[in-house]
Motif scaffolding. Structure first.
Motif, PDB file in Angstrom:
ATOM      1  N   SER A  53       0.894  -1.157  -0.033  1.00 24.77           N
ATOM      2  CA  SER A  53      -0.086   0.100  -0.064  1.00 24.77           C
ATOM      3  C   SER A  53       0.881   1.283  -0.025  1.00 24.77           C
ATOM      4  O   SER A  53       2.092   1.276   0.729  1.00 24.77           O
ATOM      5  CB  SER A  53      -0.869  -0.033   1.420  1.00 24.77           C
ATOM      6  N   ASN A  54       0.443   2.299  -0.605  1.00 28.65           N
ATOM      7  CA  ASN A  54       1.130   3.515  -0.818  1.00 28.65           C
ATOM      8  C   ASN A  54       0.846   4.399   0.551  1.00 28.65           C
ATOM      9  O   ASN A  54       1.269   5.549   0.749  1.00 28.65           O
ATOM     10  CB  ASN A  54       0.853   4.470  -1.894  1.00 28.65           C
TER      11      ASN A  54
ATOM     12  N   GLN B 151       4.107   2.014   4.879  1.00 25.29           N
ATOM     13  CA  GLN B 151       5.525   2.157   4.388  1.00 25.29           C
ATOM     14  C   GLN B 151       6.492   2.531   5.477  1.00 25.29           C
ATOM     15  O   GLN B 151       7.423   1.887   5.492  1.00 25.29           O
ATOM     16  CB  GLN B 151       5.593   3.144   3.279  1.00 25.29           C
TER      17      GLN B 151
ATOM     18  N   GLN C 227       8.339   0.966  -3.591  1.00 27.58           N
ATOM     19  CA  GLN C 227       7.199   1.249  -4.518  1.00 27.58           C
ATOM     20  C   GLN C 227       6.380  -0.277  -4.380  1.00 27.58           C
ATOM     21  O   GLN C 227       6.959  -1.331  -4.200  1.00 27.58           O
ATOM     22  CB  GLN C 227       8.193   1.118  -5.872  1.00 27.58           C
ATOM     23  N   CYS C 228       5.215  -0.102  -4.638  1.00 25.26           N
ATOM     24  CA  CYS C 228       4.174  -1.020  -4.589  1.00 25.26           C
ATOM     25  C   CYS C 228       4.169  -1.737  -5.962  1.00 25.26           C
ATOM     26  O   CYS C 228       4.180  -0.896  -6.960  1.00 25.26           O
ATOM     27  CB  CYS C 228       2.906  -0.598  -4.002  1.00 25.26           C
TER      28      CYS C 228
ATOM     29  N   ASP D  57      -0.108  -4.247  -8.163  1.00 21.59           N
ATOM     30  CA  ASP D  57      -0.364  -3.767  -6.834  1.00 21.59           C
ATOM     31  C   ASP D  57       0.138  -4.811  -5.802  1.00 21.59           C
ATOM     32  O   ASP D  57       0.343  -4.780  -4.492  1.00 21.59           O
ATOM     33  CB  ASP D  57      -1.841  -3.602  -6.376  1.00 21.59           C
TER      34      ASP D  57
END
Length: 519
Positions: A181-182, A187, A223-224, A239
Motif C-alpha cells: 500500500s502507498n 510504508q 514502490q508497490c 499492486d
C-alpha cells in the motif's frame, strides 16, 4: 763478383713486392625517404673506390640502387664490398630509412615522459608515461602518426594530478511479494521491519559503524508492485509486492594516494552488497509488519555499478578525479580539448577562448595565446601542372582523330548514296566512245576489254577500245540499224562468255562489226 785472377762468382736475389694495402672505399651518405606508401624505390650514387695499383677494384653490394625498400622493416643497411687484384678487401655501409609522413612534433607532458620510437616525436609511435600520482587525461597512452595527424592528442598537460572522488555510490534492489500500500503508515512500518531484519542478521548492530548508509531507514525507497509494460507499450503497475531500493554512499578518504583510497572504498561497498545478497539468497531477510511476514525473493536482487562524484571542473578518469587542465574545458562528464583556433590557459574551465582574428593554432589543445599564429600564405598557382598540360594535349589529339574519322565515314556514305544500286548503272570513259551503245537508261556502257574487232573501212584490227573514232558527221547521228554496214561479225553474240555488270541487251545495236573474244 770477379777477383784479381779472374775468378768469378754469381748469385741471384729474388725481390717480391706484396700488395697488402686495401683499396679505398667511401659509401654515400645515409638516405632518408618520406612516403605515404608501404614502400619506396630508392636510388643513390655509387660509392667512390681507388687502389694503389691504379686498377679499379671489384665492387659488390647487398642492395643495388633503384631497389624497393619497405617502411615496416626500416631502417635498412646497405653494404658495399671492394676487393683489389691482390685480394685485399674493404667494406663500407650506409642506411636507407623509409618513413611515413611526419606530424607536428609532440610536446612532452609536464608530469610525465614521452617514449617515442627512435626518439622521433614527429613520426612516433609515442607513448605517454605519467609520474606516480598523476593520470593520463584521456585517450590511449600510445599515439600514432596517421598521415599528418596524430591518432590521439598529447600535450604538455596530458598528465594531470589524480584526486580521490568526494563520494563513491552504489545501490541494491530487492522485492518482497505480498500486499503493498502507498499509505504512509504501511510504508513506515515496512521500513522499520526491514531495518530490524538487518539488525537481527548483524548488519546494523549498535556497536557497528554504518559507513555506507545501509541502516539509514529514511533512505529506503519503496514502490508497490513491479513496473511492467502493457501490450500497448504503456507502463503499468502491479499492486502485488513491495520493491525496495537502498542507496549506498561512502565518503572517500582524501589523504594519501588517491587510487589506493578509491580501491579501499570499492572494497567496503562490495562487501556490504555481498552481505545483503547473501541474506536475500538464503531467505533470511524477512520483514514483520501489520501481522504479516514478507520474505525477499532471491531472483529479484540486483546491485548497480559503483559511481564516483567529483567537484565541478573535474571528471572521473580510471576511478579517480582529475581537473580539466589548460588546453581543455569541462564538457559534461569529460574534458574536451580546445579545437583549432581556440585556446584555454587555465584549468577547470567550462569553455575555450577564441584566437585573435587572422590567427589559428596548429594543433588542438592549445594552452597559450602565443600558440595562435598567422597561417602561412598559400602561393598562387602560376601554371598548370605538367600532367594536366600533357593530358589536355593528348585529349586534343584524340578529338582531332575522331573528327577525321567522322568526316571520312560521312564522305564514304555520301558516295555510296550517289552510286546506283546495281553496277549496270555505272558509266566509264573509254578512249573510243563511238562503239559505246546506249542502254535503256539513256547512258552508254562501254564494251569490255580484251575484245578483238575489225573495221574494214578504216583498216582497223585490234582491241575494240583502241578503235579509231568515226567522222564527226556520223557521231552526231544516233546509231541506226545500218550504221555499221559493212562490218563483219565473227559470231552472233560477240560478248558471249564475258562477265559485265550491264544487262544482256547493253550492247544492243553493235552487231555489224567483226569481233573476236581474246581468251
Amino acid at each position: 763478383a770477379t777477383d784479381q785472377w779472374g775468378n768469378m762468382v754469381k748469385c741471384r736475389i729474388e725481390i717480391t713486392i706484396q700488395d697488402v694495402t686495401a683499396p679505398e672505399l667511401v659509401c654515400p651518405a645515409d638516405v632518408v625517404i618520406e612516403t605515404s606508401e608501404e614502400a619506396a624505390t630508392v636510388r643513390w650514387d655509387a660509392p667512390t673506390t681507388s687502389d694503389n695499383s691504379g686498377k679499379p677494384p671489384m665492387l659488390t653490394s647487398s642492395r643495388t640502387s633503384g631497389s624497393r625498400f619497405y617502411r615496416e622493416d626500416s631502417p635498412h643497411t646497405v653494404t658495399y664490398n671492394a676487393r683489389d687484384e691482390a685480394g685485399n678487401p674493404s667494406t663500407c655501409s650506409f642506411t636507407v630509412a623509409v618513413q611515413g609522413p611526419s606530424c607536428p612534433e609532440l610536446e612532452v607532458p609536464r608530469y610525465g615522459r614521452l617514449d617515442c620510437k627512435e626518439g622521433d616525436r614527429k613520426r612516433g609511435p609515442c607513448t605517454v608515461v605519467c609520474n606516480r600520482g598523476y593520470q593520463l587525461l584521456s585517450g590511449p597512452a600510445t599515439s600514432y602518426c596517421l598521415g599528418s595527424v596524430w591518432s590521439s592528442i598529447i600535450t604538455t598537460y596530458s598528465c594531470v594530478r589524480a584526486s580521490a572522488p568526494r563520494r563513491q555510490r552504489r545501490s541494491v534492489n530487492m522485492r518482497f511479494p505480498g500486499y503493498c500500500s502507498n499509505d504512509e503508515s504501511f510504508q513506515t512500518g515496512f521500513r522499520n521491519g526491514l531495518y530490524q531484519s538487518f539488525q537481527t542478521n548483524g548488519l546494523c548492530s549498535d556497536s557497528q559503524t554504518d559507513n555506507v548508509g545501509l541502516c539509514n531507514r529514511g533512505n529506503y525507497n519503496m514502490q508497490c508492485g513491479l513496473q511492467k509494460r502493457s501490450l500497448f507499450g504503456r507502463l503499468k503497475r502491479s499492486d502485488h509486492g513491495v520493491s525496495v531500493e537502498i542507496p549506498l554512499e561512502l565518503q572517500t578518504d582524501q589523504s594519501g594516494d588517491a587510487k589506493d583510497n578509491v580501491e579501499e572504498g570499492d572494497e567496503v561497498l562490495d562487501k556490504t552488497v555481498q552481505q545483503v545478497e547473501d541474506l536475500v539468497d538464503s531467505g533470511q531477510l524477512t520483514v514483520q509488519t501489520d501481522g504479516e511476514t514478507y520474505t525477499s525473493e532471491g531472483a529479484t536482487f540486483t546491485a548497480s555499478a559503483i559511481t564516483y562524484e567529483c567537484d565541478q571542473g573535474m571528471v572521473v578518469v580510471n576511478k579517480v578525479c582529475v581537473t580539466c587542465p589548460a588546453g581543455t574545458y569541462h564538457d559534461g562528464d569529460q574534458c574536451t580539448y580546445c579545437t583549432q583556433s581556440f585556446y584555454q590557459p587555465s584549468e577547470g574551465q567550462l569553455s575555450c577562448s577564441t584566437c585573435p582574428e587572422g590567427t589559428i593554432t596548429h594543433l588542438p589543445g592549445a594552452h597559450s595565446k602565443e600558440q595562435c599564429v598567422v597561417p602561412p600564405k598559400k602561393e598562387p598557382q602560376t601554371g598548370l601542372p605538367i600532367a594536366i598540360i600533357a593530358g589536355a594535349g593528348a585529349g586534343a589529339a584524340l578529338l582531332i582523330v575522331i573528327i577525321i574519322l567522322i568526316v571520312c565515314c560521312a564522305r564514304r556514305a555520301s558516295k555510296k548514296q550517289e552510286m546506283p544500286k546495281q553496277n549496270r548503272h555505272m558509266r566509264q570513259d573509254f578512249g573510243n566512245r563511238v562503239y559505246e551503245a546506249p542502254n535503256d537508261l539513256g547512258t552508254s556502257v562501254p564494251p569490255q576489254e580484251n575484245v578483238y574487232a575489225e573495221i574494214p573501212e578504216y583498216g582497223f584490227k585490234g582491241d575494240i577500245v583502241a578503235a579509231p573514232p568515226l567522222p564527226a558527221e556520223r557521231k552526231s547521228i544516233p546509231p541506226s540499224e545500218d550504221a555499221y554496214q559493212g562490218l563483219q561479225k565473227t559470231q552472233d553474240n560477240p560478248y558471249q562468255g564475258l562477265q559485265h555488270p550491264a544487262r544482256d541487251n547493253t550492247y544492243q545495236g553493235i552487231n555489224k562489226m567483226k569481233v573476236t573474244t581474246i581468251a
